[in-house]
Design an enzyme around this catalytic site. Structure first.
Site, short mmCIF file in Angstrom:
data_model
loop_
_atom_site.label_atom_id
_atom_site.label_comp_id
_atom_site.label_asym_id
_atom_site.label_seq_id
_atom_site.Cartn_x
_atom_site.Cartn_y
_atom_site.Cartn_z
N THR A 223 38.74 28.07 70.11
CA THR A 223 38.76 28.04 68.64
C THR A 223 38.51 26.63 68.12
OG1 THR A 223 41.17 27.72 68.48
CG2 THR A 223 40.35 29.99 68.59
N ASP A 224 38.83 25.62 68.91
CA ASP A 224 38.51 24.25 68.49
C ASP A 224 37.00 24.04 68.44
OD1 ASP A 224 39.62 21.48 67.92
OD2 ASP A 224 38.26 21.03 69.59
N LYS B 147 38.85 30.90 64.12
CA LYS B 147 39.53 29.77 63.48
C LYS B 147 39.54 30.01 61.98
CE LYS B 147 41.12 25.68 65.02
NZ LYS B 147 41.97 25.53 66.21
N ARG C 258 46.05 46.75 20.72
CA ARG C 258 46.86 46.00 21.67
C ARG C 258 46.02 44.86 22.24
NH1 ARG C 258 47.07 49.24 27.52
NH2 ARG C 258 44.82 49.42 27.81
N ASN D 199 46.42 45.12 34.93
CA ASN D 199 46.64 45.08 33.49
C ASN D 199 47.85 44.17 33.24
OD1 ASN D 199 46.67 45.58 30.79
ND2 ASN D 199 47.13 47.78 30.95
N HIS E 209 50.44 42.44 31.13
CA HIS E 209 50.99 42.93 29.87
C HIS E 209 51.45 41.80 28.94
CE1 HIS E 209 50.70 46.89 31.54
NE2 HIS E 209 51.56 46.62 32.51
N PHE F 88 45.07 52.42 24.06
CA PHE F 88 45.37 53.32 25.18
C PHE F 88 46.13 54.50 24.60
CE2 PHE F 88 47.84 54.37 29.18
CZ PHE F 88 46.74 54.87 29.86
N VAL G 294 41.57 50.26 30.47
CA VAL G 294 41.05 49.31 31.46
C VAL G 294 40.09 50.02 32.40
CG1 VAL G 294 41.66 47.74 33.35
CG2 VAL G 294 43.10 47.84 31.30
N GLN G 295 40.37 51.31 32.68
CA GLN G 295 39.51 52.07 33.56
C GLN G 295 38.07 52.13 33.01
OE1 GLN G 295 42.63 52.82 32.87
NE2 GLN G 295 43.65 53.79 34.62
#
Length: 307
Positions: free
Chosen positions: A61-62, A13, A180, A262, A264, A163, A235-236
């Site tokens: 499932t109930d 569920k 940046r 990233n 922008h 970068f 960012v890495q």
């Protein structure tokens, strides 16, 4: 094996929404309130229900849905959602002989305590933003896997990012830069080292506090000191340092997976024949866009991890 075919099935569920209040006096910190969105999936030996009209082995499932509310009621003491997921997983794998494995996924809607006139309110809450998540897998043998995480954790800094020195070929238009904006919406998952229900501490382990700890470390590493920040060459690199810091601080976390798109902010330059300098970019006016965006992700684990 069924009629010469291999069949593997599971059922459960999803989107079972449950809230729980634990009442406490103001002197003890006030009420505790959570709202959870629960999904449960069980691996069950109910082959006859697939290949014939015999449903005798199916856990409806109930019934699975109702179990969530029953177990929430039974938790008279405050539990983390990781603990609640383990409770559910152990229930389904112990009560039903045909169930060999249960996967419980919970996403918590972030309700934060309201502060009024500088004081935390005893029973007032407001909606937050980023979401606490967990996925717990419990097997009948007692084997255990606990992953927790964050969704929608938005971070941005207006400078101290660059970068440069990346691959340049005939398709490259992006210029090198040491100045940046950088923005991302972090999705993080981390794994706890408990591999069997018997390894869970007898004294409750505060998963909720560890979630807050990890969130704080991720932000501190991303931003750096409040007065000067910290330079991000990519960012890495920032992603790796964030994951590494979590593992360095918390030995009870065995691995960290981070996904950091990233998002922008493009420099805006506007010109015309009549007004060539209508808007001349000077690290001040940007066009925010998240389509398309870069996608950076990695998993960092300890050298001795079994991952």
């Amino acid at each position: 094996m069924a009629d010469g075919f291999q069949l593997q099935g599971r059922h459960g569920k999803s989107r079972v929404r449950v809230s729980r209040v634990w009442r406490r006096p103001a002197a003890a910190g006030g009420d505790i309130f959570v709202e959870w969105n629960v999904a449960i999936s069980v691996v069950s030996d109910c082959l006859p229900s697939y290949i014939s009209d015999d449903n005798s082995a199916i856990v409806a499932t109930d019934s699975i849905k109702n179990t969530v509310y029953v177990k929430a009621k039974e938790c008279t003491e405050v539990v983390s959602m990781e603990e609640f997921a383990v409770i559910l997983g152990r229930h389904f794998t112990s009560v039903y002989p045909q169930v060999s494995e249960a996967t419980v996924t919970i996403v918590e809607r972030p309700w934060e305590r309201v502060v009024v006139d500088g004081e935390p309110h005893s029973h007032g809450f407001k909606a937050g933003v980023e979401k606490h998540t967990t996925e717990v897998i419990v097997k009948k043998s007692g084997s255990l896997l606990i992953n927790s995480g964050i969704q929608g954790y938005s971070l941005l800094k207006t400078t101290q990012s660059g970068f440069e020195g990346f691959v340049r070929d005939r398709y490259t238009l992006l210029p090198d830069t040491r100045e940046r904006m950088v923005a991302t919406e972090v999705t993080a998952w981390w794994r706890y080292p408990f591999e069997h229900v018997s390894q869970l501490p007898s004294k409750p382990f505060c998963f909720t506090q560890r979630y807050q700890d990890v969130k704080k470390v991720l932000a501190e590493t991303f931003f750096g000191p409040p007065d000067v920040g910290v330079f991000s060459p990519s960012v890495q690199n920032t992603l790796y340092l964030m994951a590494k810091e979590v593992l360095s601080r918390y030995p009870d976390i065995s691995s960290v997976q981070l996904r950091m798109p990233n998002l922008h902010f493009l420099p805006v330059n506007l010109s015309s024949k009549e007004n060539p300098g209508l808007v001349k970019f000077a690290d001040d006016v940007y066009l925010p866009t998240d389509e398309p965006h870069g996608t950076i992700e990695a998993t960092v684990s300890r050298a001795i991890s079994k991952l």
